[in-house]
Enzyme design. Structure first.
Site, PDB file in Angstrom:
ATOM      1  N   ARG A 109      35.371  43.542  25.704  1.00 31.93           N
ATOM      2  CA  ARG A 109      35.744  43.968  27.067  1.00 31.93           C
ATOM      3  C   ARG A 109      34.459  44.398  27.753  1.00 31.93           C
ATOM      4  O   ARG A 109      33.800  45.333  27.303  1.00 31.93           O
ATOM      5  CB  ARG A 109      36.760  45.112  27.027  1.00 31.93           C
ATOM      6  CG  ARG A 109      36.945  45.774  28.385  1.00 31.93           C
ATOM      7  CD  ARG A 109      38.117  46.715  28.441  1.00 31.93           C
ATOM      8  NE  ARG A 109      39.362  45.975  28.480  1.00 31.93           N
ATOM      9  CZ  ARG A 109      40.534  46.502  28.839  1.00 31.93           C
ATOM     10  NH1 ARG A 109      40.618  47.772  29.176  1.00 31.93           N
ATOM     11  NH2 ARG A 109      41.628  45.764  28.847  1.00 31.93           N
ATOM     12  N   HIS A 136      41.359  38.236  32.745  1.00 28.05           N
ATOM     13  CA  HIS A 136      42.044  39.027  31.704  1.00 28.05           C
ATOM     14  C   HIS A 136      43.078  38.108  31.021  1.00 28.05           C
ATOM     15  O   HIS A 136      44.281  38.299  31.143  1.00 28.05           O
ATOM     16  CB  HIS A 136      42.720  40.235  32.354  1.00 28.05           C
ATOM     17  CG  HIS A 136      43.098  41.321  31.393  1.00 28.05           C
ATOM     18  ND1 HIS A 136      42.823  41.269  30.040  1.00 28.05           N
ATOM     19  CD2 HIS A 136      43.748  42.505  31.589  1.00 28.05           C
ATOM     20  CE1 HIS A 136      43.272  42.363  29.463  1.00 28.05           C
ATOM     21  NE2 HIS A 136      43.840  43.123  30.361  1.00 28.05           N
ATOM     22  N   GLN A 139      46.109  39.344  28.801  1.00 30.68           N
ATOM     23  CA  GLN A 139      47.199  39.979  29.544  1.00 30.68           C
ATOM     24  C   GLN A 139      48.150  38.927  30.118  1.00 30.68           C
ATOM     25  O   GLN A 139      49.371  39.075  30.028  1.00 30.68           O
ATOM     26  CB  GLN A 139      46.627  40.845  30.672  1.00 30.68           C
ATOM     27  CG  GLN A 139      47.693  41.595  31.451  1.00 30.68           C
ATOM     28  CD  GLN A 139      48.383  42.659  30.614  1.00 30.68           C
ATOM     29  OE1 GLN A 139      47.738  43.514  30.036  1.00 30.68           O
ATOM     30  NE2 GLN A 139      49.713  42.602  30.537  1.00 30.68           N
ATOM     31  N   ASP A 225      48.687  45.059  40.555  1.00 26.30           N
ATOM     32  CA  ASP A 225      47.720  45.711  39.675  1.00 26.30           C
ATOM     33  C   ASP A 225      47.072  46.835  40.481  1.00 26.30           C
ATOM     34  O   ASP A 225      47.260  46.923  41.698  1.00 26.30           O
ATOM     35  CB  ASP A 225      46.671  44.663  39.243  1.00 26.30           C
ATOM     36  CG  ASP A 225      45.696  45.164  38.189  1.00 26.30           C
ATOM     37  OD1 ASP A 225      45.917  46.251  37.622  1.00 26.30           O
ATOM     38  OD2 ASP A 225      44.691  44.455  37.937  1.00 26.30           O
ATOM     39  N   CYS A 265      50.243  45.022  34.665  1.00 22.76           N
ATOM     40  CA  CYS A 265      49.534  45.025  33.378  1.00 22.76           C
ATOM     41  C   CYS A 265      49.333  46.440  32.843  1.00 22.76           C
ATOM     42  O   CYS A 265      49.108  46.617  31.656  1.00 22.76           O
ATOM     43  CB  CYS A 265      48.209  44.298  33.511  1.00 22.76           C
ATOM     44  SG  CYS A 265      47.041  45.077  34.645  1.00 22.76           S
ATOM     45  N   ARG A 293      51.621  42.331  24.357  1.00 24.68           N
ATOM     46  CA  ARG A 293      50.189  42.118  24.132  1.00 24.68           C
ATOM     47  C   ARG A 293      49.926  41.949  22.633  1.00 24.68           C
ATOM     48  O   ARG A 293      49.166  41.085  22.209  1.00 24.68           O
ATOM     49  CB  ARG A 293      49.380  43.321  24.656  1.00 24.68           C
ATOM     50  CG  ARG A 293      49.259  43.425  26.161  1.00 24.68           C
ATOM     51  CD  ARG A 293      48.377  42.342  26.748  1.00 24.68           C
ATOM     52  NE  ARG A 293      47.038  42.364  26.210  1.00 24.68           N
ATOM     53  CZ  ARG A 293      46.041  43.157  26.639  1.00 24.68           C
ATOM     54  NH1 ARG A 293      46.257  43.979  27.640  1.00 24.68           N
ATOM     55  NH2 ARG A 293      44.837  43.091  26.099  1.00 24.68           N
TER      56      ARG A 293
END
Ligand code: CP
Ligand code: NVA
Length: 311
Positions: A109, A136, A139, A225, A265, A293
């Site tokens: 990340r 991402h 996700q 988001d 998310c 996830r």
């Protein structure tokens, strides 16, 4: 060598896998999730190690990869910029050479996608994107699996994206192009998606709406988001003003199909990008989305390390 597994694969963007590989992964995630729910031990990654490198904060990504790897019989090494030489400017190339001699898989990340992409160039093992400024993919893998669980195939469906043209929005666009659905995108001016940054081959997979309510009209899924992603904190005050009308509320959900789902998310800010009524309401599947996830990433790690199971 196992059938269907010839070259080492990395998962750096959603478009790194093909539609038929996603079909396989969603089937596998379902099998792996069912085993987990039935308390059936499944440890195909015994003696394998995952290194997780975090240059930004995380709850879900860390827990889902770490718990998932242990459940599959493997182990995990957790590194952050602050407690490794990465934070003291050891070159990424050197870090990749060293870390990948000791582990079987690496999850990163970080900030720029270019920084992530420097790692596989010198890695002996597969690399997974655990979030960058641009993408991402893990996700969206979980989000689409969650949609399939609740509503079936996403092909031909409409996903409304309300909010920032950020890493999540870009990844939704890649997924739409690969899996054949349409994204209705509504962002404030100045925060639009850029098809070049999103890495899509045409703009056919999305439509732009100035009014977020119109973007939600007839949608099968409404998603949003945070207004300020990690790394953009200095813009927070400006963004709070610019995004004020981009809060997913009951009126927007009412414009969507009656059976529309709501996804986020997480982490979420109730009263900013989504009202409490929506995220805590009956159309919200955010907790399934978060749990998934782990299941999809177990399928992904199995695929990257062992190839296709069962021919
Ligand atoms: N959705 C997500 O990636 O959450 P974390 O930042 O907690 O990992
Ligand atoms: N767009 C958000 C997602 C967090 C999981 C961020 O990058 O901070």
């Amino acid at each position: 060598m196992k059938p269907g597994y010839s070259l080492m694969k990395h998962y750096l963007q959603f478009k790194d896998l093909r539609a038929e590989e996603y079909a396989y992964l969603f089937d596998r995630a379902h099998i792996i999730k069912t085993r987990f729910k039935n308390y059936e031990r499944y440890q195909p990654l015994a003696d394998r190690t995952l290194a997780m490198i975090f240059e930004k904060a995380s709850t879900r990504t860390r827990v889902s990869f770490e718990a998932g790897m242990y459940q599959m019989g493997g182990s995990v090494v957790h590194l952050t910029t602050g407690d490794s030489q990465l934070g003291r400017a050891e070159p990424i190339d050197d870090s990749a050479r060293v870390i990948s001699r000791m582990v079987d898989l690496v999850m990163i990340r970080t900030y720029e996608q270019t920084k992530l992409e420097a790692f596989p160039a010198h890695s002996r093992v597969p690399v997974i994107n655990g979030l960058t400024n641009e993408f991402h993919p893990c996700q969206i893998l979980a989000d689409i699996f969650t949609f399939i669980e609740h509503r079936g195939d996403i092909k031909g469906k409409v996903v409304a994206w309300v909010g920032d043209g950020n890493n999540m929005a870009n990844t939704w666009l890649q997924a739409a192009e690969i899996l054949g659905f349409t994204v209705h995108v509504s962002t404030p001016g100045g925060y639009e998606v850029d098809p070049k940054v999103a890495g899509i081959s045409s703009t056919d997979c999305y439509k732009v709406f100035a009014d977020p309510l119109e973007a939600c009209r007839g949608a099968d899924l409404v998603t949003t988001d945070v207004w300020t992603s990690m790394g953009y904190e200095a813009e927070n005050e400006t963004r709070l003003k610019a995004f004020a009308d981009w809060c997913v509320d009951a009126e927007m959900m009412a414009a969507a199909r009656p059976d529309a789902l709501f996804m986020h998310c997480l982490p979420a800010h109730r009263g900013e990008e989504v009202s409490a009524e929506v995220i805590d309401g009956p159309q919200s599947v955010v907790w399934d989305e978060a749990e998934n996830r782990m299941h999809v990433q177990k399928a992904l790690m199995e695929y990257l390390l062992l190839g296709r199971i069962g021919g």
